[in-house]
Design a protein around this motif. Structure first.
Motif, PDB file in Angstrom:
ATOM      1  N   ASP A 199       0.865  -1.182   0.000  1.00  0.00           N
ATOM      2  CA  ASP A 199       0.000   0.000   0.000  1.00  0.00           C
ATOM      3  C   ASP A 199       0.907   1.238   0.000  1.00  0.00           C
ATOM      4  N   ALA A 200       1.141   1.799  -1.191  1.00  0.00           N
ATOM      5  CA  ALA A 200       2.095   2.920  -1.297  1.00  0.00           C
ATOM      6  C   ALA A 200       1.391   4.254  -1.113  1.00  0.00           C
ATOM      7  N   HIS A 201       1.859   5.010  -0.141  1.00  0.00           N
ATOM      8  CA  HIS A 201       1.309   6.330   0.188  1.00  0.00           C
ATOM      9  C   HIS A 201       2.317   7.366  -0.301  1.00  0.00           C
ATOM     10  N   LEU A 202       2.005   7.993  -1.443  1.00  0.00           N
ATOM     11  CA  LEU A 202       2.954   8.918  -2.057  1.00  0.00           C
ATOM     12  C   LEU A 202       2.809  10.328  -1.478  1.00  0.00           C
ATOM     13  N   MET A 203       3.803  10.726  -0.725  1.00  0.00           N
ATOM     14  CA  MET A 203       3.861  12.111  -0.213  1.00  0.00           C
ATOM     15  C   MET A 203       4.967  12.804  -0.998  1.00  0.00           C
ATOM     16  N   ILE A 204       4.741  12.912  -2.299  1.00  0.00           N
ATOM     17  CA  ILE A 204       5.729  13.487  -3.208  1.00  0.00           C
ATOM     18  C   ILE A 204       5.009  14.385  -4.210  1.00  0.00           C
ATOM     19  N   ALA A 205       5.695  15.398  -4.672  1.00  0.00           N
ATOM     20  CA  ALA A 205       5.124  16.289  -5.690  1.00  0.00           C
ATOM     21  C   ALA A 205       6.234  16.711  -6.659  1.00  0.00           C
ATOM     22  N   PRO A 206       6.009  16.565  -7.977  1.00  0.00           N
ATOM     23  CA  PRO A 206       4.832  15.933  -8.553  1.00  0.00           C
ATOM     24  C   PRO A 206       4.852  14.421  -8.343  1.00  0.00           C
ATOM     25  N   ALA A 207       3.673  13.798  -8.353  1.00  0.00           N
ATOM     26  CA  ALA A 207       3.578  12.347  -8.185  1.00  0.00           C
ATOM     27  C   ALA A 207       3.565  11.630  -9.541  1.00  0.00           C
ATOM     28  N   ASP A 208       2.907  12.235 -10.522  1.00  0.00           N
ATOM     29  CA  ASP A 208       2.683  11.533 -11.798  1.00  0.00           C
ATOM     30  C   ASP A 208       3.940  10.899 -12.412  1.00  0.00           C
ATOM     31  N   PRO A 209       5.076  11.591 -12.444  1.00  0.00           N
ATOM     32  CA  PRO A 209       6.235  11.004 -13.131  1.00  0.00           C
ATOM     33  C   PRO A 209       6.767   9.725 -12.472  1.00  0.00           C
ATOM     34  N   TYR A 210       6.343   9.437 -11.234  1.00  0.00           N
ATOM     35  CA  TYR A 210       6.878   8.286 -10.506  1.00  0.00           C
ATOM     36  C   TYR A 210       5.873   7.145 -10.348  1.00  0.00           C
ATOM     37  N   ILE A 211       4.656   7.358 -10.776  1.00  0.00           N
ATOM     38  CA  ILE A 211       3.615   6.352 -10.541  1.00  0.00           C
ATOM     39  C   ILE A 211       3.906   5.047 -11.276  1.00  0.00           C
ATOM     40  N   ALA A 212       4.335   5.111 -12.510  1.00  0.00           N
ATOM     41  CA  ALA A 212       4.657   3.877 -13.252  1.00  0.00           C
ATOM     42  C   ALA A 212       5.786   3.115 -12.558  1.00  0.00           C
ATOM     43  N   ALA A 213       6.754   3.837 -12.027  1.00  0.00           N
ATOM     44  CA  ALA A 213       7.884   3.178 -11.348  1.00  0.00           C
ATOM     45  C   ALA A 213       7.418   2.432 -10.098  1.00  0.00           C
ATOM     46  N   PHE A 214       6.488   3.028  -9.348  1.00  0.00           N
ATOM     47  CA  PHE A 214       5.972   2.324  -8.160  1.00  0.00           C
ATOM     48  C   PHE A 214       5.118   1.133  -8.567  1.00  0.00           C
ATOM     49  N   ALA A 215       4.379   1.262  -9.645  1.00  0.00           N
ATOM     50  CA  ALA A 215       3.575   0.141 -10.148  1.00  0.00           C
ATOM     51  C   ALA A 215       4.496  -1.007 -10.567  1.00  0.00           C
ATOM     52  N   GLU A 216       5.530  -0.689 -11.316  1.00  0.00           N
ATOM     53  CA  GLU A 216       6.480  -1.720 -11.769  1.00  0.00           C
ATOM     54  C   GLU A 216       7.236  -2.334 -10.593  1.00  0.00           C
ATOM     55  N   ALA A 217       7.459  -1.561  -9.560  1.00  0.00           N
ATOM     56  CA  ALA A 217       8.179  -2.064  -8.379  1.00  0.00           C
ATOM     57  C   ALA A 217       7.341  -3.066  -7.592  1.00  0.00           C
ATOM     58  N   GLY A 218       6.034  -3.098  -7.846  1.00  0.00           N
ATOM     59  CA  GLY A 218       5.198  -4.086  -7.177  1.00  0.00           C
ATOM     60  C   GLY A 218       4.196  -3.538  -6.188  1.00  0.00           C
ATOM     61  N   ALA A 219       4.026  -2.216  -6.141  1.00  0.00           N
ATOM     62  CA  ALA A 219       2.977  -1.657  -5.272  1.00  0.00           C
ATOM     63  C   ALA A 219       1.611  -2.107  -5.816  1.00  0.00           C
ATOM     64  N   ASP A 220       0.718  -2.503  -4.910  1.00  0.00           N
ATOM     65  CA  ASP A 220      -0.623  -2.942  -5.333  1.00  0.00           C
ATOM     66  C   ASP A 220      -1.625  -1.806  -5.259  1.00  0.00           C
ATOM     67  N   HIS A 221      -1.418  -0.912  -4.309  1.00  0.00           N
ATOM     68  CA  HIS A 221      -2.276   0.264  -4.149  1.00  0.00           C
ATOM     69  C   HIS A 221      -1.369   1.482  -4.241  1.00  0.00           C
ATOM     70  N   ILE A 222      -1.821   2.510  -4.954  1.00  0.00           N
ATOM     71  CA  ILE A 222      -1.033   3.736  -5.027  1.00  0.00           C
ATOM     72  C   ILE A 222      -1.964   4.890  -4.660  1.00  0.00           C
ATOM     73  N   SER A 223      -1.611   5.581  -3.564  1.00  0.00           N
ATOM     74  CA  SER A 223      -2.460   6.668  -3.070  1.00  0.00           C
ATOM     75  C   SER A 223      -1.722   7.995  -3.182  1.00  0.00           C
ATOM     76  N   VAL A 224      -2.464   9.010  -3.634  1.00  0.00           N
ATOM     77  CA  VAL A 224      -1.874  10.342  -3.847  1.00  0.00           C
ATOM     78  C   VAL A 224      -2.687  11.408  -3.114  1.00  0.00           C
ATOM     79  N   HIS A 225      -2.014  12.499  -2.794  1.00  0.00           N
ATOM     80  CA  HIS A 225      -2.696  13.661  -2.226  1.00  0.00           C
ATOM     81  C   HIS A 225      -3.172  14.550  -3.368  1.00  0.00           C
ATOM     82  N   PRO A 226      -4.383  15.115  -3.274  1.00  0.00           N
ATOM     83  CA  PRO A 226      -4.862  16.010  -4.339  1.00  0.00           C
ATOM     84  C   PRO A 226      -3.909  17.169  -4.597  1.00  0.00           C
ATOM     85  N   GLU A 227      -3.177  17.597  -3.572  1.00  0.00           N
ATOM     86  CA  GLU A 227      -2.274  18.748  -3.700  1.00  0.00           C
ATOM     87  C   GLU A 227      -0.988  18.423  -4.461  1.00  0.00           C
TER      88      GLU A 227
END
Ligand code: DX5
Ligand code: ZN
Length: 229
Positions: free
Chosen positions: A65-93
């Motif tokens: 369950d990956a909780h991304l406290m990073i900005a921007p998040a979009d450029p790293y989402i594929a990398a977390f998916a490929e790394a094996g995260a099953d859930h990817i959560s982002v902050h609207p901000e």
């Protein structure tokens, strides 16, 4: 009532023994492994990135369950998916287009989550709920473990419960920050279905007992429904 899912947060684990710490909470009965990703920019702390997530993937079958406290998040989402995260959560901000970000997470075959900071209103997500699998309510300001639970967020959890129940698809209502056997009853009474706990699990001498204490916490607390006392 069904018992809540328990997601221990690796943030409070021994970082010199991460693989062993992950295996230990799986054996101790955890449901998910919560991974706090911090960039020193969106939040004032740094943790780890996709390389560590990928390395840990080999050591557990638990949903990650990956909780991304990073900005921007979009450029790293594929990398977390490929790394094996099953859930990817982002902050609207964390980016200008939450709808697009959630679409991206879903397009990679992952469960998509949104995270509400203490000051972030429910209104920021009401128009994207069709793309949401998990709503995470922060009951501390993100960035650090071991902070005091903010009971000011309980009415928000209760309102989200009503909103989720009015949807036609399942959304897990997850709470993050200051969760202990003392604070869990109120969030469960407000309608939470998943509890994240760092200090309360990894700071305990017996992980299995700590997880059990959260899993069996009673759903009792102030009645926060509009008609309630
Ligand atoms: C804080 C993190 C939390 C943290 C919770 O930014 O999102 O997941 O690990 O730690 P505790 O349970 O100690 O409050
Ligand atoms: Zn977290």
């Amino acid at each position: 009532m069904t018992s809540p899912l328990i997601a221990p947060s690796l943030l409070a684990a021994d970082f010199a023994n991460l693989a062993a710490e992950v295996r230990a909470i799986e054996q101790a009965g955890a449901d998910w492994l919560h991974l706090d990703i911090m960039d020193g920019h969106f939040v004032p702390n740094l943790t780890f990135g996709p390389l560590v997530v990928k390395a840990l993937r080999k050591h557990t079958t638990l949903p990650m369950d990956a909780h991304l406290m990073i900005a921007p998040a979009d450029p790293y989402i594929a990398a977390f998916a490929e790394a094996g995260a099953d859930h990817i959560s982002v902050h609207p901000e964390s980016g200008p287009h939450l709808h697009r970000t959630l679409q991206l997470i879903r397009s990679l075959g992952k469960k998509a989550g949104v995270v509400l900071n203490p000051a972030t209103p429910i209104e920021s997500i009401v128009n994207v709920l069709d793309l949401v699998d998990i709503i995470m309510v922060m009951t501390v300001n993100p960035g650090f473990g071991g902070q005091a639970f903010l009971s000011s967020q309980l009415p928000k959890i209760a309102k989200l419960r009503q909103l989720i129940d009015a949807q036609d698809h399942e959304i897990i209502l997850q709470i993050d920050g200051g969760i202990t056997p003392k604070t869990a009853p109120a969030v469960l009474a407000a309608g939470a279905t998943c509890l994240i706990a760092g200090t309360a699990v990894y700071g305990a001498p017996d992980y299995a007992a700590a997880i059990k204490a959260l899993k069996t916490a009673p759903a009792t607390g102030p009645d926060l429904s509009p008609t309630g006392g």
